[in-house]
Design an enzyme around this catalytic site. Sequence first.
Site, PDB file in Angstrom:
ATOM      1  N   ASN A  47      -3.065  -7.285 -34.756  1.00 31.31           N
ATOM      2  CA  ASN A  47      -4.278  -6.953 -35.489  1.00 31.31           C
ATOM      3  C   ASN A  47      -5.417  -7.869 -35.071  1.00 31.31           C
ATOM      4  O   ASN A  47      -5.218  -9.016 -34.683  1.00 31.31           O
ATOM      5  CB  ASN A  47      -4.055  -6.969 -37.007  1.00 31.31           C
ATOM      6  CG  ASN A  47      -3.589  -8.289 -37.574  1.00 31.31           C
ATOM      7  OD1 ASN A  47      -2.766  -8.987 -36.977  1.00 31.31           O
ATOM      8  ND2 ASN A  47      -4.100  -8.642 -38.746  1.00 31.31           N
ATOM      9  N   GLU A  49      -9.220  -8.749 -36.629  1.00 30.78           N
ATOM     10  CA  GLU A  49     -10.201  -8.596 -37.705  1.00 30.78           C
ATOM     11  C   GLU A  49     -11.600  -8.946 -37.205  1.00 30.78           C
ATOM     12  O   GLU A  49     -11.756  -9.513 -36.125  1.00 30.78           O
ATOM     13  CB  GLU A  49      -9.853  -9.518 -38.875  1.00 30.78           C
ATOM     14  CG  GLU A  49      -8.525  -9.213 -39.513  1.00 30.78           C
ATOM     15  CD  GLU A  49      -8.171 -10.157 -40.636  1.00 30.78           C
ATOM     16  OE1 GLU A  49      -7.240  -9.823 -41.380  1.00 30.78           O
ATOM     17  OE2 GLU A  49      -8.798 -11.227 -40.781  1.00 30.78           O
ATOM     18  N   CYS A  58      -5.944  -2.471 -36.632  1.00 29.74           N
ATOM     19  CA  CYS A  58      -4.533  -2.703 -36.929  1.00 29.74           C
ATOM     20  C   CYS A  58      -3.775  -2.946 -35.630  1.00 29.74           C
ATOM     21  O   CYS A  58      -4.196  -2.515 -34.548  1.00 29.74           O
ATOM     22  CB  CYS A  58      -3.935  -1.492 -37.637  1.00 29.74           C
ATOM     23  SG  CYS A  58      -4.637  -1.161 -39.257  1.00 29.74           S
ATOM     24  N   GLU A  60      -1.107  -1.561 -34.614  1.00 30.67           N
ATOM     25  CA  GLU A  60      -0.674  -0.302 -34.023  1.00 30.67           C
ATOM     26  C   GLU A  60      -1.771   0.320 -33.157  1.00 30.67           C
ATOM     27  O   GLU A  60      -1.479   0.959 -32.144  1.00 30.67           O
ATOM     28  CB  GLU A  60      -0.238   0.690 -35.118  1.00 30.67           C
ATOM     29  CG  GLU A  60       0.960   0.237 -35.909  1.00 30.67           C
ATOM     30  CD  GLU A  60       0.618  -0.688 -37.085  1.00 30.67           C
ATOM     31  OE1 GLU A  60       1.516  -0.940 -37.900  1.00 30.67           O
ATOM     32  OE2 GLU A  60      -0.546  -1.160 -37.187  1.00 30.67           O
ATOM     33  N   CYS A  91       0.248   1.259 -42.159  1.00 29.60           N
ATOM     34  CA  CYS A  91      -0.643   1.958 -43.095  1.00 29.60           C
ATOM     35  C   CYS A  91      -0.702   3.443 -42.733  1.00 29.60           C
ATOM     36  O   CYS A  91      -0.170   3.869 -41.704  1.00 29.60           O
ATOM     37  CB  CYS A  91      -2.041   1.333 -43.065  1.00 29.60           C
ATOM     38  SG  CYS A  91      -2.979   1.666 -41.554  1.00 29.60           S
ATOM     39  N   CYS A  94      -2.184   4.340 -39.297  1.00 37.57           N
ATOM     40  CA  CYS A  94      -1.280   3.970 -38.202  1.00 37.57           C
ATOM     41  C   CYS A  94      -0.051   4.866 -38.151  1.00 37.57           C
ATOM     42  O   CYS A  94       0.486   5.126 -37.077  1.00 37.57           O
ATOM     43  CB  CYS A  94      -0.917   2.498 -38.308  1.00 37.57           C
ATOM     44  SG  CYS A  94      -2.364   1.463 -37.968  1.00 37.57           S
TER      45      CYS A  94
END
Length: 137
Positions: A47, A49, A58, A60, A91, A94
């Site tokens: 990930n 940010e 993310c 993925e 999530c 993803c």
Amino acid sequence: MPTSEIDWAALRAAAVDIMTRAYAPYSRFKVGVAGLVDDGRVVVGCNVENASYGLGLCAECGMVSSLHATGGGKLVAVACVDQYGNALMPCGRCRQLLWENGRPDTLLRTPEGILPMREILPQAFGPDDLVERAEDR
């Protein structure tokens, strides 16, 4: 591919390794993911940010980008981990990425064990649905 033929320990190790490279200064929640491709490659992602919280990427997303950047193919098995190396459920966004870049029988290591995508995302909407709808016109 049967789950017994997949080196889940190696996938988890690759996910843990890439997780250490995650950029998570805001949430401090690092995530790593590794996927086995149908041609035997392993692709990874972590990930990333940014200050605009909702625009973070993310793990993925990074893995799927790596999948396409290194030749494409379909995901056969995926292991996603948190900052402690524990299995982590992707999530919703993803899960859709995994569905479209894998198959219904793509295996995912989850907190509840190894499950196929058809159980992770039942009644999934995918590219075939778009083609089907377009042909109905």
